[in-house]
Scaffold this motif. Structure first.
Motif: not given
Length: 305
Positions: A284-296
């Motif tokens: 099942e696809p899970l979306y989101g930029f933050t989990p991949d990029a991490g916080p600043m």
């Protein structure tokens, strides 16, 4: 620092839109893990007939589990008075009923026109008052409908006022189809607040066209204090074609914390919740930029200011 409530709707809005049925114990782990991350409100399911949405058949068990978690506000969606009574009997802290501003969508979703829905809202309000639990009306398809197209702002305002007269304690504006843009969010929130005041507290946004976070900021600018979201962006409406993609909880929490809002949610702990979903819903696809990029790099300094 302004406090914003991030209400997790994945166990309901996320799971109702996928074909497979998630294991009950996995759902319990999910709810417990989000609460441990600092999420204070979770919509654990909906009291609909299991034959229509088998994914929601264990909602009463999830309510019972949620009630064992200190500090967690347990919420459920109900489609009608029968579902509301089941929710009240289960002991929810609050419940909401969807009220489609598009009459075509209302007929498709719950088989009731606007007049019949207002009568249903009045009955659900009575049940909520007697049980002393919170009751909100979610003004669905408020920003547009994949079946009707544009929904007049005047219609939303009129039905918002009618919902309050029927007994709603709170209102939510829902972008069920992902049609909203920031300018429209500002206009509609302002217009509904003119008749509802602070009783309009919540936005339920979809990220279908990538405008979810921008729409959230627009709502915050107009005094919205609660934002619905779903881990991994799971969800959408099964009765609104193309209405995929809830606001991603991880991305929303990163943005709010970085902007200086108080959510009480620890982002790193929240990331771990995705592992529960990935294991229980393989493929099942899970979306989101933050989990991949991490916080600043300066994220902790931002949230401490």
């Amino acid at each position: 620092m302004t406090a914003i409530l991030v209400s997790e709707v994945g166990p309901r809005d996320g799971l109702q839109s996928i074909d497979r049925v998630m294991d009950l114990e996995a759902k319990k782990r999910w709810i417990s893990a989000e609460a441990a991350a600092g999420v204070k409100e979770i919509e654990v399911g909906s009291f609909v007939p299991p034959r229509l949405l088998p994914q929601m058949a264990d909602t009463a068990e999830l309510v019972a589990h949620g009630l064992t978690i200190p500090g967690l506000r347990v919420v459920a969606l109900v489609p009608n008075a029968k579902g509301a009574q089941r929710a009240a009997d289960a002991g929810v802290h609050a419940m909401s009923i969807p009220f489609s501003m598009s009459e075509t969508h209302s007929l498709k979703n719950v088989r009731k026109d606007h007049a019949a829905m207002l009568a249903e809202i009045a009955e659900v309000a009575r049940i909520a008052r007697e049980a002393r639990i919170g009751f909100a009306v979610s003004l669905s398809t408020a920003f547009g409908c994949t079946l009707e197209g544009a929904v007049p702002e005047a219609t939303v305002v009129r039905l918002a006022e009618a919902s309050l007269e029927a007994g709603a304690e709170e209102l939510s504006l829902s972008d069920t189809t992902g049609y909203a843009d920031p300018a429209q969010v500002r206009r509609l929130v302002r217009a509904v607040k003119a008749v509802a005041g602070d009783r309009l507290s919540t936005l339920h946004l979809h990220n279908t066209r990538g405008l979810g976070l921008a729409n959230a900021v627009a709502g915050l600018d107009e005094g919205i204090t609660t934002l619905d979201a779903s881990i991994g962006g799971l969800g959408g409406c099964p009765y609104a074609p193309g209405a995929s993609g809830n606001l991603v909880t991880e991305d929303l929490v990163l943005m709010l914390n970085a902007m200086g809002y108080e959510t009480g949610i620890d982002l790193e702990t929240l990331f771990a919740v995705r592992h529960i979903l990935a294991e229980a819903l393989p493929g099942e696809p899970l979306y989101g930029f933050t989990p991949d990029a991490g916080p600043m790099l300066d994220y902790n300094e931002r949230i401490a200011r």
